[in-house]
Design a protein around this motif. Structure first.
Motif, PDB file in Angstrom:
ATOM      1  N   THR A 289       4.968   4.791 -10.487  1.00 48.24           N
ATOM      2  CA  THR A 289       3.790   4.761  -9.627  1.00 48.24           C
ATOM      3  C   THR A 289       4.104   5.115  -8.181  1.00 48.24           C
ATOM      4  O   THR A 289       3.187   5.219  -7.370  1.00 48.24           O
TER       5      THR A 289
ATOM      6  N   HIS B 168       1.826   1.778  -4.715  1.00 41.40           N
ATOM      7  CA  HIS B 168       2.850   1.123  -5.536  1.00 41.40           C
ATOM      8  C   HIS B 168       3.173  -0.262  -4.969  1.00 41.40           C
ATOM      9  O   HIS B 168       3.159  -1.257  -5.698  1.00 41.40           O
TER      10      HIS B 168
ATOM     11  N   ASN C 248       0.421   5.084 -20.125  1.00 41.99           N
ATOM     12  CA  ASN C 248       1.017   3.940 -19.428  1.00 41.99           C
ATOM     13  C   ASN C 248      -0.044   3.049 -18.779  1.00 41.99           C
ATOM     14  O   ASN C 248       0.186   1.864 -18.571  1.00 41.99           O
ATOM     15  N   SER C 249      -1.198   3.608 -18.482  1.00 39.52           N
ATOM     16  CA  SER C 249      -2.261   2.802 -17.864  1.00 39.52           C
ATOM     17  C   SER C 249      -2.786   1.738 -18.814  1.00 39.52           C
ATOM     18  O   SER C 249      -3.411   0.773 -18.376  1.00 39.52           O
TER      19      SER C 249
ATOM     20  N   PHE D 214       4.355  10.553 -11.549  1.00 40.42           N
ATOM     21  CA  PHE D 214       3.042   9.993 -11.844  1.00 40.42           C
ATOM     22  C   PHE D 214       2.049  11.106 -12.188  1.00 40.42           C
ATOM     23  O   PHE D 214       1.238  10.969 -13.101  1.00 40.42           O
TER      24      PHE D 214
ATOM     25  N   PRO E 130       7.172   1.956 -13.439  1.00 38.37           N
ATOM     26  CA  PRO E 130       6.204   2.814 -14.128  1.00 38.37           C
ATOM     27  C   PRO E 130       5.905   4.130 -13.390  1.00 38.37           C
ATOM     28  O   PRO E 130       4.852   4.704 -13.596  1.00 38.37           O
TER      29      PRO E 130
ATOM     30  N   THR F 242       1.277   9.177 -18.116  1.00 34.87           N
ATOM     31  CA  THR F 242       0.690   8.267 -17.128  1.00 34.87           C
ATOM     32  C   THR F 242      -0.576   7.616 -17.664  1.00 34.87           C
ATOM     33  O   THR F 242      -0.761   6.403 -17.529  1.00 34.87           O
TER      34      THR F 242
ATOM     35  N   VAL G 135       0.094   0.700 -13.276  1.00 31.79           N
ATOM     36  CA  VAL G 135      -0.358   2.084 -13.452  1.00 31.79           C
ATOM     37  C   VAL G 135      -1.882   2.129 -13.409  1.00 31.79           C
ATOM     38  O   VAL G 135      -2.469   2.973 -12.723  1.00 31.79           O
TER      39      VAL G 135
END
Length: 163
Positions: free
Chosen positions: A129, A42, A144-145, A134, A127, A141, A151
């Motif tokens: 992370t 992160h 979100n990538s 996560f 996010p 997740t 992410v």
């Protein structure tokens, strides 16, 4: 900028299926071994990424506004809670208050948040992370990538670590 981040949006869309499978595998293993890597990854990601250059989250998804968030934001804006809800929020299919439209009405043209000091908990934690969230919600997740380069970066680093 890292090689991982070059063209990350295209790479993220191409890797969606693989990322989903990786995250589901991690969920069954409860993130075994990987969870302890998250805080450092992160930090590493955010040394390379400036949210103000992106604001993808604020432009495409909405946080939940829980009761304490509504109270804080309405007080900060100097309006009644009912006015905040009527003007900016709607109930989603889960019964949560979310913003009526995207991008977030509190996002400025400069990608600064006008309610940053009192932003909802979902915004503060996004996010995810650096937390067990996560791996706890693999579908969120991997989606979100494609929205957040951090992410994507953390996912790629975890996959590269052979976990």
């Amino acid at each position: 900028m890292s090689d991982i981040l070059a063209g990350w949006q295209v790479k993220a869309k191409e890797a969606q299926k693989a990322n989903k499978q990786f995250l589901q595998k991690m969920q069954t293993k409860k993130g075994k071994g990987a969870e302890k890597l998250l805080p450092d990854l992160h930090e590493e990601a955010f040394e390379k990424i400036d949210c103000l250059q992106c604001a993808g989250c604020c432009k495409s998804i909405s946080p939940r506004f829980k009761t304490p968030d509504i109270k804080k934001v309405s007080k900060f804006l100097g309006i009644k809670e009912s006015a905040l809800i009527e003007t900016y929020l709607r109930l989603d299919e889960d019964g949560d208050y979310v913003v009526k439209r995207s991008p977030c009405p509190f996002l400025g043209a400069d990608n600064y948040c006008s309610i940053y000091d009192v932003r909802p908990g979902d915004c503060r934690n996004y996010p995810y992370t650096d937390s067990h969230e996560f791996f706890k919600r693999p579908n969120t997740t991997y989606l979100n990538s494609t929205i957040c380069p951090a992410v994507f970066y953390v996912l790629e680093r975890l996959k590269g670590a052979g976990i």
